[in-house]
Design an enzyme around this catalytic site. Structure first.
Site, PDB file in Angstrom:
ATOM      1  N   SER A  49      -4.500 -12.870  12.116  1.00  0.00           N
ATOM      2  CA  SER A  49      -5.471 -12.003  11.444  1.00  0.00           C
ATOM      3  C   SER A  49      -5.874 -12.607  10.089  1.00  0.00           C
ATOM      4  O   SER A  49      -6.383 -13.725  10.049  1.00  0.00           O
ATOM      5  CB  SER A  49      -4.889 -10.592  11.321  1.00  0.00           C
ATOM      6  N   ASP A  64      -3.906  -2.289  -5.193  1.00  0.00           N
ATOM      7  CA  ASP A  64      -5.147  -2.303  -5.979  1.00  0.00           C
ATOM      8  C   ASP A  64      -5.949  -3.575  -5.710  1.00  0.00           C
ATOM      9  O   ASP A  64      -7.165  -3.519  -5.518  1.00  0.00           O
ATOM     10  CB  ASP A  64      -4.827  -2.184  -7.465  1.00  0.00           C
ATOM     11  N   HIS A 121      -4.460  -6.095  18.929  1.00  0.00           N
ATOM     12  CA  HIS A 121      -4.547  -7.004  17.788  1.00  0.00           C
ATOM     13  C   HIS A 121      -3.184  -7.545  17.367  1.00  0.00           C
ATOM     14  O   HIS A 121      -3.068  -8.688  16.946  1.00  0.00           O
ATOM     15  CB  HIS A 121      -5.210  -6.274  16.619  1.00  0.00           C
TER      16      HIS A 121
END
Length: 257
Positions: A85, A177, A237
């Site tokens: 990925s 963040d 996936h």
């Protein structure tokens, strides 16, 4: 950036890069199996994940540079580089930037083309819904995640990143963040003027749409002309978690070629 890594076995090197919100732990079982077949297996935490440092930048250029620093620190050459990925895109970027350092490339369920990251919106919302300042148990974290993420398996995967600090409070191992800020960069396409001419293996889950028919015909061979695409029909996936035996076999056979 000096990445955290774990090392198993001896022999020809295999370096493994995990995906978004993952850690090197996700590949430990397969890493042990490949190490037992005579390979020096290194599993790394990418920046802003696992036990690697946090930083405000999170692009494929800087992550490729992180991997190069690890290569240099461990004096790695003729490496089989495997990425899943997001880690697969890091691996592709590195292969195109530094082909002389690799023997071959393995990419698990991702293509070099642009990835629409809107499917991550609910995961990010769930992670941000966990109030770490008030959190007392992992069950409370799971309940907060469940408001946005109904799939139990995905919640369990995400909760592997939750750990306790010395004062017994909770924290995320990933830099939430920075990942939120750079989610579009994580979906960016991998491009290059020069293709990677060494052998490449792409493994896709038959139940996943991360590698499309168009990718097989165009985006993959354009950058990786000596590549093959193998499909594992019964996997999504997270191919390596859903059918680890087949992934082990495909990569082992490819490394022997």
């Amino acid at each position: 950036m000096q990445l955290h890594y774990r090392e198993l076995g001896q022999g020809k090197p295999l370096l493994i890069l995990h995906g978004l919100f993952g850690t090197s732990d996700n590949w430990q079982t397969l890493a042990k199996r490949w190490a037992e077949t005579g390979h020096r297996v290194i599993v790394a935490d990418l920046r802003n994940h696992g036990r690697s440092p946090h930083a405000s930048e999170h692009t494929y250029d800087v992550m490729s540079a992180d991997v190069l620093e690890l290569f240099d620190a461990l004096q790695l050459q003729d490496v089989t580089l495997l990425g899943h990925s997001m880690g697969g895109k890091v691996a592709m970027r590195f292969a195109l930037d530094h082909p002389e350092r690799l023997a071959r490339l393995v990419v698990v369920d991702i293509a070099p083309s642009f990835s629409d990251m809107r499917h991550q919106d609910e995961i990010l919302a769930g992670l941000h819904a966990v109030d770490l300042g008030k959190l007392q148990t992992r069950q409370q974290a799971d309940e907060a995640l469940a408001q946005h993420i109904p799939q139990f398996s995905i919640r369990q995967f995400l909760l592997k990143n939750l750990y306790r600090l010395d004062d017994n409070s909770f924290a995320w191992r990933q830099n939430l963040d920075a990942l939120t800020m750079h989610i579009a960069d994580i979906g960016a396409a991998i491009t290059s003027v020069q293709p990677f001419l060494k052998q490449a293996l792409f493994i896709r889950g038959g139940l996943s749409d991360y590698i499309t028919a168009d990718d097989k015909l165009h985006s993959i061979p354009a950058l990786f002309p000596n590549s093959q695409v193998e499909t594992i029909p019964d996997a999504g996936h997270w191919v390596h978690a859903e059918n680890p035996d087949r992934v082990f076999e495909l990569v082992h056979r490819f490394m022997q070629s």
